[in-house]
Motif scaffolding. Structure first.
Motif, PDB file in Angstrom:
ATOM      1  N   ARG A   1       8.055   4.636  -0.401  1.00  0.00           N
ATOM      2  CA  ARG A   1       9.214   3.878  -0.705  1.00  0.00           C
ATOM      3  C   ARG A   1      10.068   3.493  -2.109  1.00  0.00           C
ATOM      4  NH1 ARG A   1       9.597  -2.055  -2.374  1.00  0.00           N
ATOM      5  NH2 ARG A   1       7.312  -1.321  -2.602  1.00  0.00           N
ATOM      6  N   VAL A   2      11.160   4.016  -1.715  1.00  0.00           N
ATOM      7  CA  VAL A   2      12.490   3.616  -2.761  1.00  0.00           C
ATOM      8  C   VAL A   2      12.922   2.650  -3.071  1.00  0.00           C
ATOM      9  CG1 VAL A   2      14.757   5.134  -2.784  1.00  0.00           C
ATOM     10  CG2 VAL A   2      12.849   6.448  -1.214  1.00  0.00           C
ATOM     11  N   GLN A   3      13.028   2.488  -4.688  1.00  0.00           N
ATOM     12  CA  GLN A   3      13.355   1.270  -4.575  1.00  0.00           C
ATOM     13  C   GLN A   3      14.556   1.533  -5.496  1.00  0.00           C
ATOM     14  OE1 GLN A   3      10.791  -0.833  -7.860  1.00  0.00           O
ATOM     15  NE2 GLN A   3      11.461  -2.584  -6.364  1.00  0.00           N
ATOM     16  N   ARG A   4      15.470   1.403  -5.887  1.00  0.00           N
ATOM     17  CA  ARG A   4      16.869   1.394  -6.525  1.00  0.00           C
ATOM     18  C   ARG A   4      16.318   0.837  -8.290  1.00  0.00           C
ATOM     19  NH1 ARG A   4      22.163   2.593  -4.784  1.00  0.00           N
ATOM     20  NH2 ARG A   4      21.494   2.606  -3.307  1.00  0.00           N
ATOM     21  N   ARG A   5      16.809   1.455  -9.031  1.00  0.00           N
ATOM     22  CA  ARG A   5      16.537   1.206 -10.330  1.00  0.00           C
ATOM     23  C   ARG A   5      18.125  -0.169 -10.886  1.00  0.00           C
ATOM     24  NH1 ARG A   5      13.462   4.084 -13.681  1.00  0.00           N
ATOM     25  NH2 ARG A   5      12.923   6.314 -12.565  1.00  0.00           N
TER      26      ARG A   5
ATOM     27  N   SER B   1       0.255  -1.074   0.015  1.00  0.00           N
ATOM     28  CA  SER B   1      -0.058   0.156  -0.166  1.00  0.00           C
ATOM     29  C   SER B   1       0.427   1.450   0.100  1.00  0.00           C
ATOM     30  CB  SER B   1      -0.495   0.353   0.980  1.00  0.00           C
ATOM     31  OG  SER B   1      -0.293   0.262   2.427  1.00  0.00           O
ATOM     32  N   ILE B   2       2.156   0.884   0.202  1.00  0.00           N
ATOM     33  CA  ILE B   2       2.928   2.224  -0.003  1.00  0.00           C
ATOM     34  C   ILE B   2       3.572   1.896  -1.418  1.00  0.00           C
ATOM     35  CG2 ILE B   2       5.410   4.034   1.092  1.00  0.00           C
ATOM     36  CD1 ILE B   2       5.194   1.454   3.579  1.00  0.00           C
ATOM     37  N   PRO B   3       3.153   3.786  -1.697  1.00  0.00           N
ATOM     38  CA  PRO B   3       3.678   3.793  -3.169  1.00  0.00           C
ATOM     39  C   PRO B   3       5.365   3.609  -3.212  1.00  0.00           C
ATOM     40  CG  PRO B   3       2.404   5.693  -2.443  1.00  0.00           C
ATOM     41  CD  PRO B   3       2.731   4.656  -1.599  1.00  0.00           C
ATOM     42  N   VAL B   4       5.784   3.165  -4.366  1.00  0.00           N
ATOM     43  CA  VAL B   4       7.473   3.120  -4.635  1.00  0.00           C
ATOM     44  C   VAL B   4       7.511   3.692  -5.286  1.00  0.00           C
ATOM     45  CG1 VAL B   4       8.979   1.202  -5.392  1.00  0.00           C
ATOM     46  CG2 VAL B   4       6.979   0.754  -4.191  1.00  0.00           C
ATOM     47  N   VAL B   5       8.658   4.451  -5.053  1.00  0.00           N
ATOM     48  CA  VAL B   5       9.340   5.618  -6.132  1.00  0.00           C
ATOM     49  C   VAL B   5      10.813   5.307  -6.505  1.00  0.00           C
ATOM     50  CG1 VAL B   5       7.542   7.154  -5.478  1.00  0.00           C
ATOM     51  CG2 VAL B   5       9.955   6.876  -4.169  1.00  0.00           C
ATOM     52  N   HIS B   6      11.281   6.053  -7.279  1.00  0.00           N
ATOM     53  CA  HIS B   6      12.580   5.650  -8.112  1.00  0.00           C
ATOM     54  C   HIS B   6      12.863   7.223  -8.485  1.00  0.00           C
ATOM     55  CE1 HIS B   6      10.298   2.682  -9.674  1.00  0.00           C
ATOM     56  NE2 HIS B   6      11.826   1.889  -9.524  1.00  0.00           N
ATOM     57  N   LEU B   7      14.626   7.570  -7.840  1.00  0.00           N
ATOM     58  CA  LEU B   7      15.517   9.027  -7.616  1.00  0.00           C
ATOM     59  C   LEU B   7      15.568   8.729  -8.516  1.00  0.00           C
ATOM     60  CD1 LEU B   7      16.168   8.631  -3.961  1.00  0.00           C
ATOM     61  CD2 LEU B   7      14.025   9.079  -4.261  1.00  0.00           C
ATOM     62  N   VAL B   8      15.979  10.709  -9.258  1.00  0.00           N
ATOM     63  CA  VAL B   8      17.016  11.069  -9.904  1.00  0.00           C
ATOM     64  C   VAL B   8      18.247  11.637  -9.847  1.00  0.00           C
ATOM     65  CG1 VAL B   8      15.240  10.796 -11.701  1.00  0.00           C
ATOM     66  CG2 VAL B   8      15.496  12.932 -10.257  1.00  0.00           C
ATOM     67  N   PRO B   9      19.033  11.234  -9.730  1.00  0.00           N
ATOM     68  CA  PRO B   9      20.453  11.716  -9.849  1.00  0.00           C
ATOM     69  C   PRO B   9      20.198  13.363  -9.678  1.00  0.00           C
ATOM     70  CG  PRO B   9      20.653  11.302 -12.004  1.00  0.00           C
ATOM     71  CD  PRO B   9      19.619  11.118 -11.641  1.00  0.00           C
ATOM     72  N   VAL B  10      21.177  14.399  -8.431  1.00  0.00           N
ATOM     73  CA  VAL B  10      20.924  15.555  -8.760  1.00  0.00           C
ATOM     74  C   VAL B  10      22.461  16.089  -9.383  1.00  0.00           C
ATOM     75  CG1 VAL B  10      20.709  17.797  -7.539  1.00  0.00           C
ATOM     76  CG2 VAL B  10      18.898  15.914  -7.076  1.00  0.00           C
TER      77      VAL B  10
END
Length: 387
Positions: free
Chosen positions: A381-385, A56-65
């Motif tokens: 929830r952060v998921q690594r690509r 139920s917790i959305p999974v997101v991906h991060l981008v490089p800054v």
């Protein structure tokens, strides 16, 4: 007698100890099985609940800054146009009698491209010639009459009023001659347009003239010919307002075209419109490039790269931007795993990436492609690509 009956009943046998022990063991086993089942189901229910809560917790991906570069290339699409281009229409009414040049023909300035028959105009020219002759004849008669009356006036044979009338008649007749001559000249000038000529040296890029076509100022909006001077090419680029201060007259840009992959052309900035378009938020820049071999085609597409000073701040992919009523934002993930929506100020638009002038640092964790429903304080929830 009753006592005899009671004494005649057989005595009940005692229960063996082994049977009691077996019953107790069976009861304990049954209780253990039930307890194990209850514990197993409880564990499975807990795992299912944990799995459901995790999903139920959305999974997101991060981008490089990344830190913005001090200098960089601003790449923008551009449109190619000929140095000179003309659409040649029929100036006189008539029928196309012939055409002499087709598309792709290289023509010098003044080359005859087509000829138009103008029967109505020819008749008007004939009438104008006759009107001029008539006006000249009337003017000659008025001149002779005025001369005679002026001679008579010197001997006081006629009055001054009569002599003035004859001189006025002469002036009117001379003016009529001038008007008739001007009308004839106008019609002859129109007749010159019966031959369609190239206004400058160039290449025929379109021919719509066909023998027998009725043409004229009101017959068709389609040009008979189109001519382009391809010796040099103008390049028009719409530059975003954020980069307007970096574009100056005389600066050199590099352009590429799909026709010649891997080949680059140098173009020089001639000037700009000097005003920001209300519709696009950009201003138009005009560049000029030589066109040896006429390899660049008017109307084509080009990618133009400017070397401009880099901005301050950081760079992120364009896919990380969030556009809402509050302005441009990005979604970041804090140490507690919750979303923080940050307003930012954009710098240069570099296509796939953009510069963020303020509101973001290189240490922030920015969400890529945030959903429209993402909200402030939402747990994610952060998921690594995977590579």
């Amino acid at each position: 007698m009753q006592s005899d009956t009671l004494s005649a009943r057989p005595a009940e046998a005692p229960t063996p100890r082994g049977l009691k022990a077996a019953g107790g063991i069976a009861a304990l086993v049954a209780v253990g099985i039930v307890a194990a089942g209850v514990l197993s189901r409880s564990h499975e229910a807990g795992e299912a609940q944990h799995w459901s809560d995790a999903r139920s917790i959305p999974v997101v991906h991060l981008v490089p800054v990344t830190t913005a570069a001090g200098t960089g290339a601003l790449s923008l699409p551009g449109t190619l146009a000929a140095w000179n281009a003309a659409r040649l229409y029929a100036r006189v009414s008539g029928y196309v009698a012939s055409w002499g040049k087709d598309i792709g023909a290289v023509v010098p300035a003044g080359t005859a491209l087509a000829r138009i028959d103008t029967p109505e105009l020819d008749q008007q020219i004939g009438q104008a010639r006759a009107d001029l002759l008539s006006a000249q004849a009337h003017a000659q008669l008025a001149r002779s009459t005025a001369a005679r009356w002026n001679d008579l006036l010197s001997t006081h044979s006629v009055s001054q009023q009569e002599a003035d009338e004859k001189n006025g008649e002469l002036a009117v007749r001379n003016a009529a001659v001038t008007g008739a001559r001007a009308n004839l000249g106008r019609l002859l000038a129109l007749k010159a347009f019966a031959t369609v000529r190239s206004p400058f040296a160039g290449v025929v890029t379109a021919r719509n003239a066909e023998i027998g076509d009725l043409v004229g100022p009101g017959s068709s909006a389609q040009p008979l010919y189109q001519i382009a001077d391809l010796s040099r090419i103008r390049v028009y680029v719409n530059v975003p307002q954020n980069n307007s201060a970096a574009i100056r007259s005389g600066m050199i840009a590099t352009l590429t075209v799909p026709d010649y992959p891997g080949r680059t052309f140098q173009a020089r900035v001639l000037g700009s419109s000097g005003a920001i378009s209300n519709q696009s938020g950009a201003f138009q820049v005009q560049l000029l490039t030589d066109n040896p071999g006429e390899v660049l085609k008017p109307g084509g597409y080009a990618q133009v790269s400017f070397d401009v000073p880099g901005g301050t701040g950081v760079q992120i992919p364009s896919s990380a931007l969030v556009f809402r009523a509050a302005g441009t934002q990005v979604a970041t993930v804090g140490p507690d795993g919750r979303v923080r929506l940050r307003p930012i100020l954009l710098g240069r638009d570099l296509g796939q990436t953009v510069e963020v002038a303020s509101g973001l640092s290189a240490s922030d964790r920015v969400v890529d492609n945030p959903p429209d429903s993402i909200a402030e304080g939402e747990l994610v929830r952060v998921q690594r690509r995977h590579a």
